[in-house]
Design a protein around this motif. Structure first.
Motif: not given
Length: 249
Positions: A161-189
Motif C-alpha cells: 500500500x502507498x500512504x497517499x496522504x503523505x507526500x514529499x515537499x519543497x524545503x529550504x528556509x521552511x519545513x514545507x515549501x511548494x511543491x508537494x511531491x506525491x508518491x504516485x502519478x502519471x508519467x508526463x503529468x
C-alpha cells in the motif's frame, strides 16, 4: 509561497544541514537495539545536533513537542517518542528536520530492531528501492508525475500500500515549501521540475495493500488502518540538469 530556485551557495547551506542530519542518522543506527526507547533516541538526537551547532526544526512546529518523529511498526509517520523499550522484531522510523544557520534538511529512515520477519525485511528493501527510483526520475524537465510513477510502480509490483496522504515537499528556509511531491502519478503529468529546486522524496509503504491510515487522538500520530507495518525512507535532493544531488546522503 512560490517555488524557489536555489542558487549554488544556497544549496551548499542546505547540504551542510544535510551533512549533519546524515551523520546523526549514522549515530542512531549504532544504538538501535532491543531495550532502547524512542525517548532515549530523541534525547541523543538533540544532544548531537546541539554539539554540531544545529537544532531540530520540527520541535515546536505547529505544537509538535519532540526533536524527532519516532514511528514504530504500524505507526507510519509522526509518532511521538515514548518510554516503551523497543523489542526484537520491531521497526522504527526516525524522521527529523535539521536547522543549520536557518537552512533546513529533512530525512527519515526505517530501522530494523535486531531480527525482523522476512516480509518486513522485504518491505524495507523495496521502500528503500522506491526512494531511489524516485530520485532517479527527478531531474530538470521531468514532471512530478514521472517521479510519483517511478515510486508507485515499485509498490504495485510488490503488492504494498502507498500512504497517499503523505507526500514529499519543497524545503529550504521552511519545513514545507511548494511543491508537494506525491508518491504516485502519471508519467508526463504535473509540474515540471527545474534545476535549482530542492525537494524531499519520501515514499511510505505498508504491508497491507490499501495504504489507508488514520490519525491518532494527539493530532499527529498516523497509523495504518489495517494494523500492518509501515516503512519510510526520505532524502532531501537538489534538482539539476543531470542526476539529482542527494543532500542528506
Amino acid at each position: 509561497m512560490r517555488i524557489q530556485l536555489r542558487r549554488k551557495e544556497e544549496i551548499g547551506h542546505i547540504r551542510e544541514a544535510g551533512r549533519i542530519l546524515a551523520a546523526c542518522h549514522r549515530e542512531i543506527a549504532k544504538v538501535i537495539k532491543p531495550g532502547i526507547t524512542t525517548s532515549e533516541i530523541d534525547a541523543r538526537v538533540e544532544k548531537f545536533l546541539e554539539k554540531n551547532g544545529a537544532f531540530p526544526e520540527q520541535k515546536g512546529y505547529k505544537g509538535f513537542p519532540y526533536a524527532t518523529c519516532a514511528s514504530v511498526n504500524e505507526v507510519v509517520c509522526h509518532g511521538f517518542p515514548d518510554q516503551r523499550p523497543l523489542q526484537s522484531g520491531d521497526v522504527v522510523t526516525i524522521d527529523m528536520v535539521v536547522n543549520k544557520n536557518g537552512w533546513l534538511a529533512d530525512s527519515g529512515w526505517t530501522y530494523a530492531v535486531d531480527q525482523v520477519s522476512p516480509e518486513v525485511r522485504q518491505l524495507m528493501k523495496h521502500t528503500h528501492e522506491a526512494l531511489f527510483k524516485g530520485i532517479e526520475a527527478a531531474r530538470h524537465g521531468a514532471t512530478l508525475g514521472d517521479v510519483g510513477h517511478a515510486i508507485e510502480r515499485v509498490a504495485e509490483r510488490e503488492g504494498y500500500g502507498i500512504v497517499k496522504p503523505l507526500v514529499g515537499h519543497g524545503i529550504g528556509r521552511a519545513i514545507h515549501e511548494p511543491p508537494d511531491v506525491p508518491n504516485y502519478g502519471t508519467p508526463g503529468r504535473g509540474l515540471k521540475l527545474k534545476a535549482g529546486m530542492v525537494i524531499t522524496i519520501e515514499p511510505v509503504f505498508t504491508l497491507g495493500p490499501s495504504g489507508a491510515v488514520f490519525w491518532g487522538d494527539d493530532g499527529w500520530t498516523i497509523s495504518s488502518a489495517d494494523g500492518s507495518v509501515g516503512a519510510q525512507y526520505e532524502h532531501t535532493i537538489a534538482i539539476t540538469r543531470g542526476e539529482a544531488v542527494i543532500l542528506t546522503d
